[in-house]
Enzyme design. Structure first.
Site, PDB file in Angstrom:
ATOM      1  CD1 TRP A 246      -0.238  -5.834  -3.354  1.00 17.32           C
ATOM      2  CD2 TRP A 246      -0.191  -6.580  -1.250  1.00 17.32           C
ATOM      3  NE1 TRP A 246       0.264  -7.104  -3.365  1.00 17.32           N
ATOM      4  CE2 TRP A 246       0.311  -7.595  -2.089  1.00 17.32           C
ATOM      5  CE3 TRP A 246      -0.256  -6.829   0.120  1.00 17.32           C
ATOM      6  CZ2 TRP A 246       0.747  -8.825  -1.618  1.00 17.32           C
ATOM      7  CZ3 TRP A 246       0.175  -8.062   0.589  1.00 17.32           C
ATOM      8  CH2 TRP A 246       0.679  -9.038  -0.277  1.00 17.32           C
TER       9      TRP A 246
ATOM     10  CG  ASN B 147       0.309   2.123   3.709  1.00 18.52           C
ATOM     11  OD1 ASN B 147      -0.740   2.217   3.088  1.00 18.52           O
ATOM     12  ND2 ASN B 147       1.453   2.642   3.283  1.00 18.52           N
ATOM     13  N   GLY B 148      -0.708  -1.172   6.569  1.00 16.46           N
ATOM     14  CA  GLY B 148      -0.451  -2.042   7.712  1.00 16.46           C
ATOM     15  C   GLY B 148      -1.653  -2.936   7.970  1.00 16.46           C
TER      16      GLY B 148
ATOM     17  CE  LYS C 238      11.705  -2.776  -5.506  1.00 17.16           C
ATOM     18  NZ  LYS C 238      12.427  -3.887  -6.139  1.00 17.16           N
TER      19      LYS C 238
ATOM     20  CB  CYS D 216      -0.876   0.046   1.234  1.00 19.68           C
ATOM     21  SG  CYS D 216      -1.888  -1.397   1.457  1.00 19.68           S
TER      22      CYS D 216
ATOM     23  CG  HIS E 250      18.301 -37.643  -4.562  1.00 19.51           C
ATOM     24  ND1 HIS E 250      18.536 -38.982  -4.329  1.00 19.51           N
ATOM     25  CD2 HIS E 250      19.524 -37.061  -4.632  1.00 19.51           C
ATOM     26  CE1 HIS E 250      19.836 -39.194  -4.227  1.00 19.51           C
ATOM     27  NE2 HIS E 250      20.460 -38.039  -4.424  1.00 19.51           N
TER      28      HIS E 250
ATOM     29  NE  ARG F  46       4.754   1.760  -1.037  1.00 14.99           N
ATOM     30  CZ  ARG F  46       5.527   1.903   0.029  1.00 14.99           C
ATOM     31  NH1 ARG F  46       6.681   2.510  -0.094  1.00 14.99           N
ATOM     32  NH2 ARG F  46       5.166   1.455   1.208  1.00 14.99           N
TER      33      ARG F  46
ATOM     34  CD  GLU G  57      10.161 -11.826  -7.973  1.00 16.30           C
ATOM     35  OE1 GLU G  57      10.029 -11.296  -6.869  1.00 16.30           O
ATOM     36  OE2 GLU G  57      11.182 -11.644  -8.684  1.00 16.30           O
TER      37      GLU G  57
ATOM     38  CE  LYS H 239      13.857 -11.138  -9.809  1.00 12.81           C
ATOM     39  NZ  LYS H 239      14.418 -11.055  -8.524  1.00 12.81           N
TER      40      LYS H 239
ATOM     41  CD  GLU I   1      17.082 -13.232  -7.407  1.00 10.90           C
ATOM     42  OE1 GLU I   1      16.512 -13.760  -6.445  1.00 10.90           O
ATOM     43  OE2 GLU I   1      16.729 -12.131  -7.870  1.00 10.90           O
TER      44      GLU I   1
HETATM   45  C1  G6P Z   1       9.258  -8.319  -1.845  1.00 10.62           C
HETATM   46  C2  G6P Z   1       9.819  -7.919  -3.187  1.00 10.62           C
HETATM   47  C3  G6P Z   1      11.071  -8.736  -3.471  1.00 10.62           C
HETATM   48  C4  G6P Z   1      12.080  -8.555  -2.340  1.00 10.62           C
HETATM   49  C5  G6P Z   1      11.462  -8.904  -0.982  1.00 10.62           C
HETATM   50  C6  G6P Z   1      12.368  -8.488   0.170  1.00 10.62           C
HETATM   51  O1  G6P Z   1       8.775  -9.616  -1.890  1.00 10.62           O
HETATM   52  O2  G6P Z   1       8.859  -8.133  -4.205  1.00 10.62           O
HETATM   53  O3  G6P Z   1      11.652  -8.289  -4.684  1.00 10.62           O
HETATM   54  O4  G6P Z   1      13.183  -9.356  -2.567  1.00 10.62           O
HETATM   55  O5  G6P Z   1      10.239  -8.198  -0.814  1.00 10.62           O
HETATM   56  O6  G6P Z   1      12.472  -7.099   0.153  1.00 10.62           O
HETATM   57  P1  G6P Z   1      13.646  -6.264   0.797  1.00 10.62           P
HETATM   58  O7  G6P Z   1      13.256  -4.829   0.562  1.00 10.62           O
HETATM   59  O8  G6P Z   1      13.650  -6.616   2.268  1.00 10.62           O
HETATM   60  O9  G6P Z   1      14.895  -6.654   0.131  1.00 10.62           O
END
Ligand code: G6P
Length: 610
Positions: free
Chosen positions: A75, A100-101, A605, A2, A506, A27, A490, A487, A483
């Site tokens: 969000w 927010n929260g 984000k 949010c 396995h 975000r 996501e 990606k 990673e």
């Molecule tokens: C969210 C974002 C990710 C990020 C994660 C941790 O899930 O979409 O891209 O890696 O938060 O965020 P930070 O700001 O703690 O690295």
């Protein structure tokens, strides 16, 4: 997650609020709304499911004008994304609020407010706050008093902004658990969940502390701490420029951020390397005394930042001779810990506001660690402020939800830490000097990796029609594979999983057929021959292979094996270099599939709730 923007000004604030929302789009959100108060106090509101652009269209049809206002991107947590659940929420026509929260005791408050005759319009946890403020207004002196009274009754996390029909030109804001900044203008004040939203109107910011409540009018600002005492908070000048949030000729922020990596990695190294050593001053004055006492390292992080920690574990153990554990913050925070003497507690976070990472830090601070260190990209973030030692990544604002340049700069920061710490332990001067030289070569190696962009765009066609993909790596390239898979899932919504290649037989080998592409990360290292055997297991089952390999590794292409040759680089920096083609692969697959690359569905984000 949010986003909040608010303003008390003399001018019409709707365009400022709308632009602020656009700048917070990165975000992640699913609906947006705006409430504006005119000079007489009347509050009008417009909300829309979907993008800020949909809200903007509604505002063209029904313009809102006035010098005070609040806006929000939501969000969804409690209640589906919808117009009705979008903020601002209101209590009749008297109070409007953005939040927010998460309000944890919302059910109890809901029942008590309903018993008092309040009717609810949404399924959100937030609506109880605005109704409670309205109820408190019956006995409180003014809006500020009603907010104070309400905050004593809500449990959970919040950043909020509230305005009241009977007090035009006044905005009350509060934070606990979710970030909130105040923008200082000339004869006007703003609030926002991060500075990005306000860069077009100001560079001067006050970062509220936990428990703070701010009373804003166009010509005055009073901040109270959690004990309701008036406090002074410093005004800081942001060095960010408004155009940091522009795409700058790139089709997506993610692509811009991938291409910025040579520059921001160079920036992260700047001033931190001597000829043959890492400069210890960069870690703060306390570092010198502490580093020799460190016996082991505990890393805690979420998402991509967690993957950076997993890579670093190999480095700490191999080069510094220090045992290293890595754990996701959401797990770490809820279990019992045995803390070995001399353990350095390291959090890694792009935003510095991730709720689980912050909570883990706060938990860690009670547990007798030697010291806490944050590796972070946002200087004023809560994580930075609450840690003993700080090492800033200098990636600049990262707007794409899928983290790219934050990850590679985190890896660089971790390498700096490994060398600096290692010199107090197992790392000798000669190997340290070699590591420093390898780090210096990293920006150039990243540039070379970026030159593969066109070739990777063509390879992306192999994945675009698939529903699943496997990523394989060995050793410290296993977390790189994790990673790469993250990606892809996501932003392209293809189900992707990563395995240490030795684990293939396995279980996951059962999935391999012509429909299951396998992406292998194959730099030239000690495990290369073993990885080749693993890949033969895939080929023997009819699987399609996409191998990202060192020029010297001599992988043969055939009808079902495509090899992308990565320029040879020092093994130390290979995890950083090999990340780039994986980012580009995910990016091009997502573009071909037509997804919303920068704001993938359901993701945020900065995850400021649990
Ligand atoms: C969210 C974002 C990710 C990020 C994660 C941790 O899930 O979409 O891209 O890696 O938060 O965020 P930070 O700001 O703690 O690295």
């Amino acid at each position: 997650m949010c986003g909040i923007v608010g303003a008390v000004a003399q001018r019409d604030v709707a365009p400022i609020l709308l632009e602020g929302l656009r700048r917070l789009e990165y975000r992640g959100y699913d609906s947006a709304g705006l409430a504006v108060q005119d000079a007489a106090g009347h509050i009008s509101r417009e909300r829309a499911l979907g993008k800020v652009a949909s809200l903007a269209e509604r505002l063209v049809a029904h313009p809102l004008a006035g010098p005070t206002g609040l806006a929000h991107t939501r969000w969804a947590t409690h209640g589906a994304p919808s117009d009705r659940n979008a903020h601002p929420h209101m209590a009749g026509e008297r109070v409007a609020l953005v939040h927010n929260g998460i309000i944890e005791n919302h059910e109890t408050l809901h029942r008590s407010l309903e018993a008092d005759g309040y009717r609810f319009e949404s399924e959100t946890d937030t609506e109880v706050v605005v109704k409670q403020i309205d109820r408190e207004l019956e006995s409180a002196e003014d809006l500020l008093g009603a907010v104070f009274a309400t905050l004593t009754q809500i449990e959970g996390a919040y950043a909020l902004g509230v305005i009241c029909r009977d007090e035009p030109g006044r905005l009350v804001a509060a934070r606990r658990g979710s970030p909130l900044v105040i923008g200082v203008g000339i004869g006007e004040y703003f609030i926002a969940s991060d500075v990005q939203a306000l860069l077009p109107v100001t560079r001067a910011f006050i970062f509220l502390e936990e428990g703070d409540v701010a009373d804003l009018r166009r010509d005055s600002l009073v901040i109270y701490d959690e004990n309701q005492r008036v406090v002074e908070r410093p005004v800081r000048q942001s060095e960010l420029s408004a155009d940091a949030a522009e795409r700058g000729g790139y089709r997506h922020f993610m692509l811009k951020e991938i291409h910025q990596q040579p520059a921001v990695v160079a920036e992260t190294l700047e001033g931190r390397l001597a000829d043959t050593e890492v400069l210890e001053q960069g870690f703060g004055p306390a570092a010198a005394g502490l580093f020799s006492q460190v016996q082991r390292v505990q890393i805690v992080a979420c998402g991509t930042s967690y993957h950076a920690g997993l890579v670093a574990r190999y480095w700490f153990e191999e080069h510094a001779g220090l045992p290293c554990d890595v754990e996701v913050a959401s797990e770490y925070r809820y279990r019992k810990h045995v803390v070995a003497p001399g353990t350095l507690f390291v959090t890694i976070s792009q935003s510095g506001e991730t709720a689980d990472t912050l909570a883990a830090l706060r938990e860690g601070r009670k547990l007798g660690y030697l010291a806490t260190m944050a590796i972070c990209n946002v200087p004023e973030s809560s994580l930075v402020r609450e840690s003993d030692l700080v090492l800033m990544t200098r990636a600049g604002p990262e707007i794409g939800v899928a983290s790219t340049k934050a990850f590679t700069t985190q890896l660089v920061a971790l390498l700096l830490l490994v060398v600096a710490l290692g010199r107090h332990h197992a790392l000798e001067a000669g190997p340290a000097a070699e590591m420093v030289a390898a780090l210096r070569g990293l920006p150039r190696a990243l540039e070379q990796a970026l030159e593969l962009d066109g070739e990777i765009a063509r390879l992306a066609e192999l994945l675009v029609e698939r529903q699943h993909a496997l990523f394989l790596g060995r050793g410290l390239h296993y977390p790189v594979a994790l990673e790469g898979a993250l990606k892809l899932k996501e932003i392209s919504y293809i189900h992707a999983e990563a395995y240490p290649a030795g684990e293939l037989k396995h279980g996951p080998l059962a999935l391999v057929d012509a429909e299951m592409p396998v992406v292998a990360i194959a730099p030239r290292d000690d495990l290369v021959e073993k990885l080749k055997s693993n890949l033969q297991e895939v080929r023997a089952r009819g699987g399609t292979l996409l191998v990202f390999a060192d020029a010297d590794a001599r992988y043969a292409e055939d009808s079902a094996t495509r090899v992308l040759t990565i320029p040879h680089c020092h093994p130390l920096i290979a995890p950083v270099v090999y990340t780039v083609p994986l980012q580009l692969l995910a990016y091009h697959v997502a573009v071909l599939r037509g997804t919303d690359v920068d704001q993938p569905r359901n993701l945020a984000k900065s995850v400021t709730v649990e």
